[in-house]
Scaffold this motif. Structure first.
Motif, PDB file in Angstrom:
ATOM      1  N   MET A  82       0.645  -1.084   0.098  1.00 34.78           N
ATOM      2  CA  MET A  82      -0.196  -0.013  -0.009  1.00 34.78           C
ATOM      3  C   MET A  82       0.845   1.266  -0.074  1.00 34.78           C
ATOM      4  N   GLU A  83       0.434   2.465  -0.377  1.00 37.69           N
ATOM      5  CA  GLU A  83       1.023   3.610  -0.705  1.00 37.69           C
ATOM      6  C   GLU A  83       0.458   4.381   0.594  1.00 37.69           C
ATOM      7  N   ARG A  84       1.266   5.040   1.579  1.00 32.74           N
ATOM      8  CA  ARG A  84       0.834   5.852   2.640  1.00 32.74           C
ATOM      9  C   ARG A  84       0.574   7.332   2.164  1.00 32.74           C
TER      10      ARG A  84
ATOM     11  N   ARG B 137       2.131  12.285   9.177  1.00 32.05           N
ATOM     12  CA  ARG B 137       3.357  12.807  10.052  1.00 32.05           C
ATOM     13  C   ARG B 137       4.615  11.972   9.784  1.00 32.05           C
ATOM     14  N   SER B 138       4.338  10.530   9.679  1.00 29.37           N
ATOM     15  CA  SER B 138       5.378   9.773   9.563  1.00 29.37           C
ATOM     16  C   SER B 138       5.382   8.831   8.271  1.00 29.37           C
ATOM     17  N   HIS B 139       6.445   8.702   7.661  1.00 28.58           N
ATOM     18  CA  HIS B 139       6.473   7.989   6.407  1.00 28.58           C
ATOM     19  C   HIS B 139       5.575   8.162   5.380  1.00 28.58           C
ATOM     20  N   ALA B 140       5.236   9.558   5.280  1.00 29.65           N
ATOM     21  CA  ALA B 140       4.250   9.828   4.137  1.00 29.65           C
ATOM     22  C   ALA B 140       4.698   9.536   2.961  1.00 29.65           C
ATOM     23  N   GLY B 141       3.651   9.234   2.062  1.00 30.37           N
ATOM     24  CA  GLY B 141       3.797   8.994   0.674  1.00 30.37           C
ATOM     25  C   GLY B 141       4.584   7.538   0.607  1.00 30.37           C
ATOM     26  N   GLN B 142       5.215   6.778   1.351  1.00 35.44           N
ATOM     27  CA  GLN B 142       5.990   5.795   1.461  1.00 35.44           C
ATOM     28  C   GLN B 142       5.276   4.389   0.859  1.00 35.44           C
ATOM     29  N   PRO B 143       5.556   3.667   0.022  1.00 32.65           N
ATOM     30  CA  PRO B 143       4.884   2.182  -0.038  1.00 32.65           C
ATOM     31  C   PRO B 143       5.097   1.487   1.015  1.00 32.65           C
TER      32      PRO B 143
ATOM     33  N   VAL C 165      -3.864   0.820  -2.588  1.00 25.13           N
ATOM     34  CA  VAL C 165      -3.416  -0.406  -2.450  1.00 25.13           C
ATOM     35  C   VAL C 165      -2.975  -1.004  -3.709  1.00 25.13           C
ATOM     36  N   PHE C 166      -2.089  -1.872  -3.732  1.00 28.12           N
ATOM     37  CA  PHE C 166      -1.499  -2.769  -4.987  1.00 28.12           C
ATOM     38  C   PHE C 166      -0.840  -3.786  -4.839  1.00 28.12           C
ATOM     39  N   THR C 167      -0.729  -4.862  -5.817  1.00 26.55           N
ATOM     40  CA  THR C 167      -0.025  -5.948  -5.685  1.00 26.55           C
ATOM     41  C   THR C 167       1.288  -5.933  -6.569  1.00 26.55           C
TER      42      THR C 167
END
Length: 235
Positions: free
Chosen positions: A74-76, A81-87, A167-169
């Protein structure tokens, strides 16, 4: 080996079982790696000896798609506030109702968080292993990676756009493809593995765990470690 844990919360009363019985043959190397790998072989960031840190869990869910074995990611949301935008893997902090952090708590948390974030039905997930606890210094998370087999896949989506962008595979074949691999370079100077897949740059904790799973499962293919991807200063 089968290990059963029973815990209850106000919403679901369910038996949480960890078993490697009935898995597809291609998962055998992952099962073997989970049984033998040591914490220091997965990361140089290990939980503080003091016991401090925010107890959490992630679900590393293997499924089977059109291109063969795949992982659920998934991509945040970019507003977090934390780990923004990270898969990332689905997961998050343990709640009191999840149970003991030293036993079944991480199992319950991994399934609960995956359901809350992606909408998957935990009844279709077979937990088959648990990796050693690791540490994310920037957020003080003590993370238990829980391994699962998506025995009965169900539709998934970004349940809450405020937390999850998508959300992706990702096919394992794409993760092992040398053309999709690189070294991420953080402005702090830290170097780590990265994957350029499904229009996403997977790096940090998630990429590190995937990298080690591919390595110890014997799936890793030689790749150009000099190929670098610079990360934004906000990462």
């Amino acid at each position: 080996m089968t290990r059963a844990h029973e815990t209850y919360d106000g919403r679901i009363a369910a038996r949480v079982t960890v078993t490697a019985e009935g898995l597809p043959d291609w998962l055998a190397p992952v099962v073997s790696a989970a049984e033998t790998v040591r914490p220091e072989q997965l990361s140089r960031f290990l939980p503080p000896e003091s016991g401090s840190g925010r107890q959490s869990a992630v679900l590393i869910l293997f499924g089977e798609g059109p291109k063969g074995p795949e992982l659920l990611l998934m991509e945040r949301s970019s507003s977090l506030r934390s780990h923004a935008g990270q898969p990332s893997f689905p997961g998050g902090s343990l709640d009191p109702e999840d149970g003991d952090p030293r036993t079944d708590g991480p199992l319950r948390a991994a399934l609960r968080e995956a359901e809350e974030e992606t909408g998957l039905d935990p009844e279709g997930v077979q937990l088959f292993g648990v990796l050693p606890r690791l540490y994310i210094p920037v957020s003080s998370f003590v993370v238990t990676p829980v391994l699962g087999w998506w025995r009965a896949p169900t539709p998934v989506r970004a349940v809450d756009q405020a937390e999850t962008a998508r959300v992706f595979t990702v096919p394992v074949a794409d993760l092992t493809d040398p053309a999709n691999r690189a070294t991420a370079v953080h402005p702090s100077g830290h170097h780590g593995p990265a994957f350029l897949v499904e229009s996403a740059l997977v790096w940090g904790f998630t990429a590190g765990v995937i990298d080690r799973i591919l390595h110890f499962a014997g799936w890793e293919r030689p790749w150009d470690r000099s190929k670098q991807v610079p990360l934004d200063w906000r990462a």
